[in-house]
Design a protein around this motif. Structure first.
Motif, PDB file in Angstrom:
ATOM      1  N   ARG A  13       2.781  -0.049  -9.418  1.00 34.19           N
ATOM      2  CA  ARG A  13       2.429   0.148  -8.007  1.00 34.19           C
ATOM      3  C   ARG A  13       1.256  -0.750  -7.618  1.00 34.19           C
ATOM      4  O   ARG A  13       1.273  -1.395  -6.568  1.00 34.19           O
ATOM      5  CB  ARG A  13       2.088   1.609  -7.757  1.00 34.19           C
ATOM      6  CG  ARG A  13       1.559   1.854  -6.366  1.00 34.19           C
ATOM      7  CD  ARG A  13       1.242   3.292  -6.152  1.00 34.19           C
ATOM      8  NE  ARG A  13       2.208   3.741  -5.162  1.00 34.19           N
ATOM      9  CZ  ARG A  13       2.384   4.966  -4.791  1.00 34.19           C
ATOM     10  NH1 ARG A  13       1.701   5.917  -5.363  1.00 34.19           N
ATOM     11  NH2 ARG A  13       3.241   5.262  -3.869  1.00 34.19           N
ATOM     12  N   GLN A  14       0.239  -0.828  -8.490  1.00 34.72           N
ATOM     13  CA  GLN A  14      -0.918  -1.682  -8.208  1.00 34.72           C
ATOM     14  C   GLN A  14      -0.509  -3.154  -8.177  1.00 34.72           C
ATOM     15  O   GLN A  14      -0.937  -3.907  -7.297  1.00 34.72           O
ATOM     16  CB  GLN A  14      -2.030  -1.464  -9.246  1.00 34.72           C
ATOM     17  CG  GLN A  14      -3.273  -2.301  -8.979  1.00 34.72           C
ATOM     18  CD  GLN A  14      -3.877  -2.035  -7.615  1.00 34.72           C
ATOM     19  OE1 GLN A  14      -4.023  -0.900  -7.181  1.00 34.72           O
ATOM     20  NE2 GLN A  14      -4.229  -3.093  -6.909  1.00 34.72           N
ATOM     21  N   GLU A  62      -5.777   2.372  -1.685  1.00 34.86           N
ATOM     22  CA  GLU A  62      -5.811   3.594  -2.481  1.00 34.86           C
ATOM     23  C   GLU A  62      -6.474   4.753  -1.760  1.00 34.86           C
ATOM     24  O   GLU A  62      -6.020   5.868  -1.812  1.00 34.86           O
ATOM     25  CB  GLU A  62      -6.566   3.347  -3.798  1.00 34.86           C
ATOM     26  CG  GLU A  62      -5.814   2.434  -4.743  1.00 34.86           C
ATOM     27  CD  GLU A  62      -4.502   2.999  -5.197  1.00 34.86           C
ATOM     28  OE1 GLU A  62      -4.429   4.185  -5.539  1.00 34.86           O
ATOM     29  OE2 GLU A  62      -3.519   2.255  -5.204  1.00 34.86           O
ATOM     30  N   LYS A 103       1.910   3.660 -12.165  1.00 34.21           N
ATOM     31  CA  LYS A 103       0.672   3.345 -11.447  1.00 34.21           C
ATOM     32  C   LYS A 103       0.349   1.864 -11.572  1.00 34.21           C
ATOM     33  O   LYS A 103      -0.041   1.220 -10.590  1.00 34.21           O
ATOM     34  CB  LYS A 103      -0.478   4.201 -11.996  1.00 34.21           C
ATOM     35  CG  LYS A 103      -1.738   4.081 -11.195  1.00 34.21           C
ATOM     36  CD  LYS A 103      -2.806   5.029 -11.679  1.00 34.21           C
ATOM     37  CE  LYS A 103      -4.041   4.884 -10.828  1.00 34.21           C
ATOM     38  NZ  LYS A 103      -5.118   5.737 -11.243  1.00 34.21           N
ATOM     39  N   SER A 104       0.535   1.310 -12.741  1.00 32.68           N
ATOM     40  CA  SER A 104       0.290  -0.113 -12.965  1.00 32.68           C
ATOM     41  C   SER A 104       1.252  -0.978 -12.144  1.00 32.68           C
ATOM     42  O   SER A 104       0.845  -1.965 -11.536  1.00 32.68           O
ATOM     43  CB  SER A 104       0.436  -0.421 -14.455  1.00 32.68           C
ATOM     44  OG  SER A 104       0.234  -1.775 -14.686  1.00 32.68           O
TER      45      SER A 104
END
Length: 185
Positions: A14-15, A180, A11-12
């Motif tokens: 991806r961000q 998102e 997730k990190s």
């Protein structure tokens, strides 16, 4: 436990990737914008299209990523145009980010893209005027007072153009997962 850590890392990453893509888009929009005629001949004012990625991040409640984008843009300006230009970019960008974030936080469902974009443009102009006043001294006070109404009108004009472009691009960003959530202002 390891699975949760892997998920958090993905997730990190991806961000970070999304922020990098939006930064690159901001650079492309700024470059493209340099080929357009000025909003007002004689004044080095830009349209503000490079702030579209910043607005996308705010509209998706990603203020930390938006803050990172402002810092990255200002750092690039420092490397390409010097200290004063970077200070103008940073102060205008931070005031714009702060005002649009507050507006989104206070009324996310009732605001229009025009109001959102125009507020950002006007506050960006105000932030830059404050830097000019501080760096040039008090003697510029009359000049700044006479310029501010004009900069409000130009902020409204650039806000309208940027909002129209953002409205055209928003469906693309939503379908290509650069945001998102599917919030629409």
């Amino acid at each position: 436990m390891l699975q949760e850590e892997n998920l958090a890392n993905r997730k990190s990453l991806r961000q970070l990737s999304k922020t990098a893509i939006l930064f690159a888009l901001s650079l492309v929009l700024a470059y493209t914008e340099s080929f357009l005629p000025p909003l007002l001949p004689g004044l080095p004012l830009r349209y503000g299209f490079s702030n579209i990625p910043l607005m996308l991040l705010i509209l998706n409640s990603q203020s930390l990523a938006a803050f990172s984008l402002v810092l990255l843009k200002s750092l690039l300006v420092l490397m390409t145009r010097g200290g004063l230009a970077a200070l103008l970019s940073l102060c205008g960008g931070l005031l714009s980010l702060l005002s649009m974030s507050i507006m989104f936080w206070l009324c996310p469902k009732r605001m229009s893209l025009f109001a959102f974009s125009s507020l950002g443009a006007i506050m960006h102009n105000l932030g830059q005027l404050c830097v000019i006043k501080l760096t040039m001294g008090i003697s510029t006070s009359a000049l700044l007072k006479s310029l501010f109404p004009l900069l409000i009108l130009l902020g409204l004009a650039s806000g309208l153009l940027t909002a129209l472009l953002l409205n055209l691009l928003l469906p693309y960003f939503l379908t290509h997962s650069l945001t998102e959530s599917k919030s629409k202002a």
